[in-house]
Design a protein around this motif. Structure first.
Motif, mmCIF file in Angstrom:
data_model
loop_
_atom_site.group_PDB
_atom_site.id
_atom_site.type_symbol
_atom_site.label_atom_id
_atom_site.label_comp_id
_atom_site.label_asym_id
_atom_site.label_seq_id
_atom_site.Cartn_x
_atom_site.Cartn_y
_atom_site.Cartn_z
ATOM 1 N N UNK A 24 0.816 -1.199 0.000
ATOM 2 C CA UNK A 24 0.000 0.000 0.000
ATOM 3 C C UNK A 24 0.853 1.254 0.000
ATOM 4 N N UNK A 25 2.155 1.098 -0.316
ATOM 5 C CA UNK A 25 3.024 2.261 -0.447
ATOM 6 C C UNK A 25 3.572 2.761 0.862
ATOM 7 N N UNK A 26 3.360 2.026 1.974
ATOM 8 C CA UNK A 26 3.845 2.491 3.272
ATOM 9 C C UNK A 26 5.331 2.270 3.441
ATOM 10 N N UNK A 96 -13.796 -3.756 -13.889
ATOM 11 C CA UNK A 96 -12.654 -3.006 -13.389
ATOM 12 C C UNK A 96 -12.820 -1.520 -13.683
ATOM 13 N N UNK A 97 -12.465 -0.712 -12.700
ATOM 14 C CA UNK A 97 -12.297 0.731 -12.904
ATOM 15 C C UNK A 97 -10.903 1.087 -12.407
ATOM 16 N N UNK A 98 -10.198 1.897 -13.200
ATOM 17 C CA UNK A 98 -8.873 2.374 -12.829
ATOM 18 C C UNK A 98 -8.901 3.889 -12.715
ATOM 19 N N UNK A 99 -8.038 4.438 -11.869
ATOM 20 C CA UNK A 99 -8.009 5.887 -11.758
ATOM 21 C C UNK A 99 -6.998 6.375 -10.746
ATOM 22 N N UNK A 100 -6.818 7.679 -10.724
ATOM 23 C CA UNK A 100 -5.927 8.321 -9.765
ATOM 24 C C UNK A 100 -6.569 8.280 -8.387
ATOM 25 N N UNK A 101 -5.758 7.971 -7.381
ATOM 26 C CA UNK A 101 -6.274 7.806 -6.030
ATOM 27 C C UNK A 101 -5.449 8.600 -5.033
ATOM 28 N N UNK A 102 -6.110 9.016 -3.957
ATOM 29 C CA UNK A 102 -5.426 9.586 -2.803
ATOM 30 C C UNK A 102 -5.499 8.568 -1.685
ATOM 31 N N UNK A 103 -4.345 8.120 -1.222
ATOM 32 C CA UNK A 103 -4.301 7.061 -0.225
ATOM 33 C C UNK A 103 -4.546 7.614 1.171
ATOM 34 N N UNK A 146 -5.543 -1.798 -2.527
ATOM 35 C CA UNK A 146 -4.783 -1.649 -1.281
ATOM 36 C C UNK A 146 -4.591 -0.190 -0.890
ATOM 37 N N UNK A 147 -4.705 0.706 -1.855
ATOM 38 C CA UNK A 147 -4.414 2.112 -1.603
ATOM 39 C C UNK A 147 -5.563 2.822 -0.891
ATOM 40 N N UNK A 148 -6.789 2.377 -1.088
ATOM 41 C CA UNK A 148 -7.942 3.079 -0.522
ATOM 42 C C UNK A 148 -8.780 2.200 0.402
ATOM 43 N N UNK A 149 -8.493 0.903 0.448
ATOM 44 C CA UNK A 149 -9.235 0.001 1.334
ATOM 45 C C UNK A 149 -8.820 0.170 2.787
ATOM 46 N N UNK A 150 -7.556 0.503 3.020
ATOM 47 C CA UNK A 150 -7.083 0.660 4.386
ATOM 48 C C UNK A 150 -7.538 1.972 5.006
ATOM 49 N N UNK A 151 -7.704 1.960 6.320
ATOM 50 C CA UNK A 151 -8.115 3.153 7.061
ATOM 51 C C UNK A 151 -6.925 3.741 7.800
ATOM 52 N N UNK A 152 -6.997 5.041 8.086
ATOM 53 C CA UNK A 152 -5.928 5.688 8.834
ATOM 54 C C UNK A 152 -5.745 5.055 10.203
ATOM 55 N N UNK A 153 -6.819 4.514 10.752
ATOM 56 C CA UNK A 153 -6.739 3.871 12.063
ATOM 57 C C UNK A 153 -6.015 2.539 12.006
ATOM 58 N N UNK A 157 -11.252 0.691 5.774
ATOM 59 C CA UNK A 157 -12.003 1.929 5.643
ATOM 60 C C UNK A 157 -13.505 1.668 5.692
ATOM 61 N N UNK A 158 -14.239 2.270 6.634
ATOM 62 C CA UNK A 158 -15.692 2.064 6.694
ATOM 63 C C UNK A 158 -16.396 2.510 5.417
ATOM 64 N N UNK A 159 -15.934 3.609 4.812
ATOM 65 C CA UNK A 159 -16.565 4.093 3.588
ATOM 66 C C UNK A 159 -16.347 3.112 2.443
ATOM 67 N N UNK A 160 -15.157 2.580 2.347
ATOM 68 C CA UNK A 160 -14.848 1.616 1.297
ATOM 69 C C UNK A 160 -15.693 0.358 1.484
#
Length: 447
Positions: A24-26, A96-103, A146-153, A157-160
């Motif tokens: 996830x880029x960490x 599939x959908x691809x796109x720019x994401x903010x992690x 992996x980039x948007x499924x994880x939560x900051x906590x 991610x509840x929204x995901x």
């Protein structure tokens, strides 16, 4: 396949090579071997878990039984619908959908974006699944990001997850069954677990599949994902399978496989000498089976009736292919020796190998006991004179595969306009859909 698919995997592989092994880029926050996480790494042994065993060890309500199962008929593994008792032949599309994401950490990447908060389009999903159903399809394969499924906590991610639950609701309404797959784990707590054994002795994909922490991180993620869907009351009965990787491979140019000496102990408790070719081969063969079996066991702990699978692209030999590609694929042992319910083999027409050569390299070798699905097949636009020619090639590829042991087909892709170098089913008026749709060809094994 060696296709120029744009996704998170390539960018993350580059990032991981520079900044550590957290997916996830960490970035790793502790030195390898010194993390306090080490003492909490626990691997669930790969065992068969029954519904009775689950009921005896927990007071939580049992999850709904999944509709699609595998049974043995005259010695052959076959999919069937548990509600009707009828045979089930998986036919569908990768959606599939691809796109720019903010992690979660604020960085930017490009990858799988179907369920991304703020981008998920429920109305389009409902319409697309309804059309697939009308065309006779029954399976849709989707990618988790992996980039948007994880939560900051550190969890999910509840929204995901809300969007995933919504998708399953539309799948239920349209009588479609879902295969979830992914290329990488989210970061957060899963990356912290993974980093306990990364990155000097085990790196990149090798760190996921070989050491104890890699296995434990994957088990933790899939337990959490399956459990949260159940807890949220999702239509999990319409989950056909969890796929422990979209395309599982080892990195021959990364530790420990890049070393010419040294003895390394993996999650299965065995030690392997990198100066010996036979032991290097044994490490990835035995490690692959231990990984898929261990993660499958973790999933079955929380959801006993769901099917578990893995995706694989074609190995290097015996028919020469992917020359110079450092990625190593273990397919034959997984097909024949693992506890997976079925195996997903990816085979694209128009490239170096014909279909019998693909099957030989995969090591299918007449497998009957476990179903084989072609979870990705398709073609590159530049390799065909027209969409119509490609459509006929895809049809013939599917028909030929029936004689070579395949039991299901999922086309790459339904409508991925973000990847113009590959055909999708709806391109040029739906020419490919017009020959693959079950409503047009009820029998996938005839033209």
């Amino acid at each position: 396949m060696r296709r120029p698919r744009v996704g998170a995997a390539l960018l993350l592989a580059l990032a991981l090579g520079l900044s550590g092994c957290e997916e996830g880029g960490g970035t790793a926050t502790t030195a390898p071997g010194t993390s306090s996480i080490t003492s909490s790494v626990t691997i669930t042994a790969p065992t068969t878990v029954t519904s009775a065993a689950i009921a005896a060890t927990t007071t939580a309500p049992a999850p709904p039984e999944h509709h699609i199962g595998v049974r043995t008929v005259d010695g052959a593994g076959r999919f069937y619908n548990r509600l009707t008792g009828e045979e089930f032949v998986p036919r569908g599309n990768n959606y599939v959908r691809l796109g720019q994401q903010t992690t979660a950490d604020g960085s930017s990447t490009f990858g799988h974006a179907l369920f991304d908060p703020g981008r998920y389009d429920a109305a389009t999903v409902a319409a697309d699944l309804a059309r697939m159903h009308v065309d006779g399809y029954n399976v849709v394969r989707v990618f988790l990001s992996p980039d948007t499924l994880g939560a900051e906590s550190g969890g999910l991610s509840p929204e995901y997850m809300k969007n995933v639950v919504d998708f399953l609701g539309h799948s239920r309404d349209t009588e479609m069954y879902v295969i979830f797959t992914l290329d990488w784990l989210p970061g957060g707590r899963y990356g912290e677990i993974l980093n306990a054994d990364c990155c000097d002795e085990f790196a990149l994909m090798n760190a996921n599949f070989l050491p104890p922490a890699g296995v434990a991180a994957n088990q933790a993620f899939f337990r959490d994902f399956a459990s949260e869907l159940i807890d949220r009351g999702a239509a999990v009965e319409h989950v056909m399978a969890y796929q422990v990787r979209n395309e599982m491979f080892f990195d021959s140019d990364q530790p420990p496989l890049s070393f010419s000496a040294g003895v390394f102990t993996t999650a299965n408790g065995s030690s392997y000498d990198m100066s010996l070719a036979a032991e290097r081969e044994a490490m990835i063969r035995e490690g692959a089976i231990f990984f898929v079996d261990s993660v499958a066991a973790a999933i079955r702990e929380v959801d006993p009736s769901v099917l578990v699978s893995v995706g694989l692209f074609v190995p290097h030999g015996p028919n020469s292919v992917r020359v110079g590609d450092p990625r190593l694929v273990v397919s034959g042992p997984i097909i024949w020796e693992s506890t997976l319910d079925f195996v997903d083999l990816h085979a694209y027409t128009g490239f170096e190998l014909d279909l019998p050569e693909h099957v030989e390299n995969f090591g299918v070798d007449g497998m009957e006991e476990r179903p084989i699905v072609m979870g990705e097949f398709g073609g590159e636009v530049s390799r065909f004179p027209s969409t119509s020619a490609a459509a006929l090639a895809m049809r013939d590829w599917q028909v030929e595969s029936c004689l070579l042991g395949f039991d299901g087909w999922i086309f790459w892709t339904w409508d991925l306009f973000e990847q113009p170098d590959f055909f999708h089913a709806l391109m040029d008026g739906g020419a490919i859909n017009g020959v693959l749709a079950p409503v047009i060809r009820p029998d996938p094994c005839t033209t």
